[in-house]
Write an enzyme that holds these catalytic residues in place. Sequence first.
Site, short mmCIF file in Angstrom:
data_model
loop_
_atom_site.label_atom_id
_atom_site.label_comp_id
_atom_site.label_asym_id
_atom_site.label_seq_id
_atom_site.Cartn_x
_atom_site.Cartn_y
_atom_site.Cartn_z
N THR A 28 2.97 -9.98 -11.83
CA THR A 28 3.57 -11.29 -11.61
C THR A 28 2.90 -12.38 -12.44
OG1 THR A 28 4.14 -10.62 -9.36
CG2 THR A 28 4.16 -12.97 -9.82
N GLN A 51 -6.58 5.50 10.22
CA GLN A 51 -5.47 4.57 10.09
C GLN A 51 -5.91 3.13 10.34
OE1 GLN A 51 -2.38 5.85 12.75
NE2 GLN A 51 -2.23 7.91 11.86
N THR A 63 -0.08 -6.83 -8.38
CA THR A 63 -0.87 -6.75 -7.15
C THR A 63 -0.52 -5.55 -6.28
OG1 THR A 63 0.69 -8.20 -6.00
CG2 THR A 63 -1.19 -9.24 -7.09
N ASP A 64 0.71 -5.03 -6.36
CA ASP A 64 1.14 -4.01 -5.42
C ASP A 64 0.30 -2.74 -5.48
OD1 ASP A 64 3.08 -5.60 -4.36
OD2 ASP A 64 4.73 -4.77 -5.53
#
Length: 472
Positions: A130, A391, A208-209
């Site tokens: 981005t 998790q 960033t992902d």
Amino acid sequence: SVQVARSSSTRARRTDCPPRRMAAKGGKAAKAAAKAAAKPKVRKTDAKAKVMAKAKATAKAKAKSKAKADGRGLSEGLLGALNTDRPIRPVSRMCSKEADTASRPTGMPELLNPEGSKSRKVLILYTGGTLGMQALGNGTLGPIPGALGKSLRVLDELKQSRMPRCYFMEFDPILDSADMSPADWTSIARAVHHWYFEFDGFVILHGTDTMAYTASALSFMLEQLAKPVILTGAQLPIFEPISDARQNFLGAVVFAGLADISEVCLFFNGQLFRGNRAVKASASALSAFASASYPPLAELGCPIQIFRRRLREPPHGRFRLQEIHVTDVLVVWVIPGFSDDFFQPLLNSKTLKGMVLLLYGCGNAPARKAKFLGHLKRLVDSGIVIVACSQCTHGTVILEKYAVGKAFEDVGVVGGHDMTTEAAVTKLAYLLSKGLSPVEVRKSMSESLRGELTTEASCFTISEPVSGLSSL
């Protein structure tokens, strides 16, 4: 006696400096003889040095012509700017199946700020994301080749003499981070390896992902790293009037060019994280990244704080690159009531090499599902490495703490301690790519290689009643 002395001096004078009339009588032959006598005798060592210099020049010319033909060679001016006299080879091409689609750096490094300090040089690798995108006119954002370099060239902050000299390279194609693959990790790592001895630090502009995955992968691939490699990006493009891109970019440049850091890091929103400890925590906030299991390495403020005790020690070995080419790794998020039949096709798989199991809490799962445990045991016995991670955002996996977790340890599942999913996946792929045996991979997965996990957890045990607790 006087006549003898005079005649001997005359002979000496004739021998040292022949008269013109002798040269005239001798013609061309006499001139050639005189010229040959005037030349200094060439020693064997001098002749050998000339031959070696000629061979070196020929090899250099061939390398330059090859680099020029490939489109990624360096010009003479840049060779001088980088203070090197050896030919720079273009980044080698990959031989993997994804080589044709992998993004690669194009052109040659372009100096952005001639006013910067000559003593420090930083290479900026723009892979996409981005940060460098613009509005395309149809309501979407997309990269425009060449636009980001022009924008960075006019940044006033880079023109200060205290800033390092920044060189810019753009990858082709410019990728959204969602399209990043292990082949692209290899391309980035090869670029760092190729330019390693020419620059003091590296900045990788990335979406960033999947930035946390790339940061984790590079931390393992770049072995014996003794220079800072800083990944950064932005939630908003640098072309927008209000954006986090400018601060993130300048902060990454400062840490890459002026700080003594020997690891892969991720810089975002004023904080410098260890690359293999960071995760993307928000899809929209400017503080998009967090490091739950390890504190920040540095913070951008007044003044800039670097927590040196948290940094990794400089390596003692020689820098080298280990590519990741084994990507047959599966991630399984365990949920209540899942079907055991899911694992049945995996038993017949001939390509699966590793698995990351995301379990509850500190490494718990339904131990009464005997069929599930049996499937895991058969997978381990077939040579598949299974790593258990939590998790939870905070905490560490301790399989031996509860009986249900101990059952997984007994069938050969390895505890991943407090590793992030990104670190566990990339570390597993890295170890498998080194050609290690399943036993060696299991051993290394439970050890800290790049500071990606903490092996010991601090515990507080109450053995006797303490004042104030006995009445509870």
